[in-house]
Design an enzyme around this catalytic site. Structure first.
Site, mmCIF file in Angstrom:
data_model
loop_
_atom_site.group_PDB
_atom_site.id
_atom_site.type_symbol
_atom_site.label_atom_id
_atom_site.label_comp_id
_atom_site.label_asym_id
_atom_site.label_seq_id
_atom_site.Cartn_x
_atom_site.Cartn_y
_atom_site.Cartn_z
ATOM 1 N N HIS A 168 1.080 -1.232 -0.148
ATOM 2 C CA HIS A 168 0.127 0.073 -0.656
ATOM 3 C C HIS A 168 0.654 1.161 -0.118
ATOM 4 O O HIS A 168 0.561 2.245 0.071
ATOM 5 C CB HIS A 168 -1.056 0.483 1.093
ATOM 6 C CG HIS A 168 -1.972 -1.124 1.101
ATOM 7 N ND1 HIS A 168 -2.656 -1.831 0.311
ATOM 8 C CD2 HIS A 168 -2.266 -1.942 1.964
ATOM 9 C CE1 HIS A 168 -3.239 -2.207 0.291
ATOM 10 N NE2 HIS A 168 -3.172 -2.757 1.568
ATOM 11 N N ASP A 204 -2.126 -10.718 -1.629
ATOM 12 C CA ASP A 204 -3.344 -10.051 -0.704
ATOM 13 C C ASP A 204 -4.734 -9.993 -0.807
ATOM 14 O O ASP A 204 -4.982 -9.283 -1.845
ATOM 15 C CB ASP A 204 -2.075 -8.757 -0.044
ATOM 16 C CG ASP A 204 -2.776 -8.242 1.027
ATOM 17 O OD1 ASP A 204 -1.808 -8.168 2.340
ATOM 18 O OD2 ASP A 204 -3.692 -7.584 1.078
ATOM 19 N N HIS A 206 -6.290 -7.678 0.292
ATOM 20 C CA HIS A 206 -6.543 -6.129 -0.637
ATOM 21 C C HIS A 206 -5.963 -5.500 -1.668
ATOM 22 O O HIS A 206 -4.377 -5.778 -1.845
ATOM 23 C CB HIS A 206 -6.077 -4.834 0.447
ATOM 24 C CG HIS A 206 -6.473 -5.314 2.469
ATOM 25 N ND1 HIS A 206 -6.124 -5.869 3.110
ATOM 26 C CD2 HIS A 206 -8.379 -4.965 2.469
ATOM 27 C CE1 HIS A 206 -6.399 -6.452 4.075
ATOM 28 N NE2 HIS A 206 -7.425 -6.003 3.911
ATOM 29 N N ASP A 294 -3.682 -13.014 4.022
ATOM 30 C CA ASP A 294 -4.937 -11.821 4.791
ATOM 31 C C ASP A 294 -6.348 -12.361 4.056
ATOM 32 O O ASP A 294 -7.584 -12.103 4.357
ATOM 33 C CB ASP A 294 -4.707 -11.014 4.480
ATOM 34 C CG ASP A 294 -4.643 -10.075 3.957
ATOM 35 O OD1 ASP A 294 -4.571 -10.247 3.051
ATOM 36 O OD2 ASP A 294 -4.117 -8.852 4.088
ATOM 37 N N TYR A 333 -2.758 -11.237 9.405
ATOM 38 C CA TYR A 333 -3.153 -11.274 10.720
ATOM 39 C C TYR A 333 -3.902 -12.719 11.575
ATOM 40 O O TYR A 333 -3.816 -12.194 12.760
ATOM 41 C CB TYR A 333 -4.083 -10.183 10.087
ATOM 42 C CG TYR A 333 -3.563 -8.448 9.836
ATOM 43 C CD1 TYR A 333 -2.179 -8.506 9.533
ATOM 44 C CD2 TYR A 333 -3.909 -8.684 8.514
ATOM 45 C CE1 TYR A 333 -1.702 -7.467 8.843
ATOM 46 C CE2 TYR A 333 -3.566 -7.652 7.670
ATOM 47 C CZ TYR A 333 -2.842 -7.265 7.459
ATOM 48 O OH TYR A 333 -1.540 -6.431 6.919
HETATM 49 C C1 SP5 Z 1 -0.940 -4.659 4.477
HETATM 50 C C2 SP5 Z 1 -2.559 -4.916 4.798
HETATM 51 O O1 SP5 Z 1 -3.334 -6.125 4.470
HETATM 52 N N1 SP5 Z 1 -3.004 -3.649 5.160
HETATM 53 C C3 SP5 Z 1 -3.928 -3.842 4.868
HETATM 54 C C4 SP5 Z 1 -4.360 -2.770 5.784
HETATM 55 C C5 SP5 Z 1 -6.593 -2.246 6.024
HETATM 56 N N2 SP5 Z 1 -6.576 -1.466 7.018
HETATM 57 C C6 SP5 Z 1 -7.726 -0.664 6.390
HETATM 58 C C7 SP5 Z 1 -7.814 -0.403 7.898
HETATM 59 C C8 SP5 Z 1 -8.379 -1.248 9.593
HETATM 60 C C9 SP5 Z 1 -9.678 -1.477 9.912
HETATM 61 N N3 SP5 Z 1 -9.153 -2.496 10.887
HETATM 62 C C10 SP5 Z 1 -10.397 -2.281 11.739
HETATM 63 C C11 SP5 Z 1 -11.075 -3.596 11.548
HETATM 64 C C12 SP5 Z 1 -12.450 -3.267 12.654
HETATM 65 N N4 SP5 Z 1 -13.319 -5.296 12.033
HETATM 66 ZN ZN ZN Z 2 -3.895 -7.211 3.333
#
Ligand code: SP5
Ligand code: ZN
Length: 353
Positions: A168, A204, A206, A294, A333
């Site tokens: 990212h 990934d 995302h 993930d 994660y």
């Molecule tokens: C490297 C990678 O996988 N980055 C992903 C980042 C996505 N984060 C977005 C916002 C995270 C919000 N997390 C809150 C979870 C509540 N269930």
């Molecule tokens: Zn990710």
């Protein structure tokens, strides 16, 4: 010892921000140092290579020098400014974002205080920066560079245990738990080592908007990604749509394959097969795999439902190209399954063509 060499660095453990600020609330961080221990335990038995400090040349080809300066100095500026005592925040959290909504073409000054300056580089509130963040992010880049060097020297497949992740991170910005783009650095290093075309395949959950952006107008590094549909409300929200296909000399060199929430092995692997086929037909002589795990069913950060068997099959698809490959760790994660997912991918990839 046999199997894919694992390049890592203990310095990557020094990034430990503990929190992510999401919708204004400080939540426990999911991108934690113990991810490294979980992955090391999983890949046990493969040759371990410790990455030492590497040259800056390729890093400076991929990232804006102002971003590098900011990342290297921000934690010290924050500490000296006294925010820990003043408001109880030990880490850099962006506060003001100089988007066109604020500046509208008018010249803007550089804010003097670091809390107001961080939004020039940090594009979300989730990606905190503290003591050790720069050192760890730089060490992750070193892992990617050492792995790329080994592949350039003839090793068929090398795994870089990069952390914090990178896909990212844009040319001039950090976000999405990423600071420096390890996969982009690996791809650029392979280019510099003589590979005329390099294909990045991003698994990934995302879309890797940073990697996509860095190579968007280039034809010499192709980018293919399989990810949860940003149109369903998922990070990185603005990018990862199927109609983003590249620009200029990079037109046609970007492939986004967004998938619905809940997608499991069968549909996910169909998209991975398409991405791998597209990459190998592009004429690339080397691969960079952005291995986020993930997309796994138990992962807290994505709604995809891929199993370890799915990741093993994805590895087999990438390995079946016979192309030399740098496999770069991205997200993932769920600590109890993390090591097994990475290992499943590597076992699949190791099977070869
Ligand atoms: C490297 C990678 O996988 N980055 C992903 C980042 C996505 N984060 C977005 C916002 C995270 C919000 N997390 C809150 C979870 C509540 N269930
Ligand atoms: Zn990710």
């Amino acid at each position: 010892m046999t199997g894919t060499p694992v390049v890592w660095s203990p310095t990557t453990l020094r990034h430990d921000v503990e929190q992510e600020v999401w919708v204004g609330v400080a939540l426990p961080a999911v991108e934690v140092p113990s991810r490294v221990d979980a992955i090391l335990a999983g890949v046990d038995g493969r040759p371990l290579v410790e990455a030492g400090p590497q040259d800056d040349t390729v890093l400076r080809e991929v990232h804006d020098p102002d971003l590098l300066d900011f990342l290297a100095t921000a934690a010290g500026r924050w500490e000296r400014a006294g925010y820990a005592d003043e408001v109880g925040q030990r880490r850099v959290v962006p506060y003001l974002f100089p988007t066109p909504a604020l500046t509208d073409g008018m010249p803007a000054r550089v804010p003097v205080r670091v809390h107001a300056d961080a939004g020039r580089f940090g594009y979300d509130t989730c990606t905190l920066l503290g003591p050790g963040t720069w050192e760890a992010a730089r060490a992750a880049v070193d892992c990617a560079l050492v792995a790329a060097g080994m592949v350039a020297d003839g090793r068929p497949t090398v795994y870089a245990l990069c952390r914090p992740p990178g896909h990212h991170a844009t040319r001039a910005g950090y976000g999405g738990s990423c600071y420096l783009n390890n996969a982009a650095v690996a791809a650029q290093a392979l280019r510099s080592a003589g590979h005329r075309r390099v294909a990045v395949i991003d698994l990934d959950a995302h879309q890797g908007n940073g990697t996509a952006q860095i190579f968007y107008d280039r034809g010499d590094v192709t980018y293919a990604s399989v990810h949860v549909d940003p149109a369903a409300g998922w990070f990185p929200h603005l990018y990862g749509y199927a109609d983003e296909t590249g620009a200029g000399t990079g037109e046609g060199a970007t492939l986004n394959l967004p998938l619905p929430e809940g997608t499991g092995d069968e549909q996910w692997l169909q998209a991975v097969r398409r991405a791998v086929g597209w990459a190998s037909e592009s004429g690339a002589s080397a691969l960079v795999v952005s291995l986020g795990v993930d997309a796994a069913v138990d992962d807290p950060e994505s709604p995809l439902a891929v199993t370890a068997g799915g990741y093993r099959a994805a590895g087999a698809l990438a390995g079946s190209t016979g192309l030399p490959a740098v496999v770069v760790q991205e997200g993932g994660y769920h600590l109890p399954s993390l090591g097994g997912l990475v290992t499943a991918y590597l076992e699949g990839h190791e099977a070869g063509p």
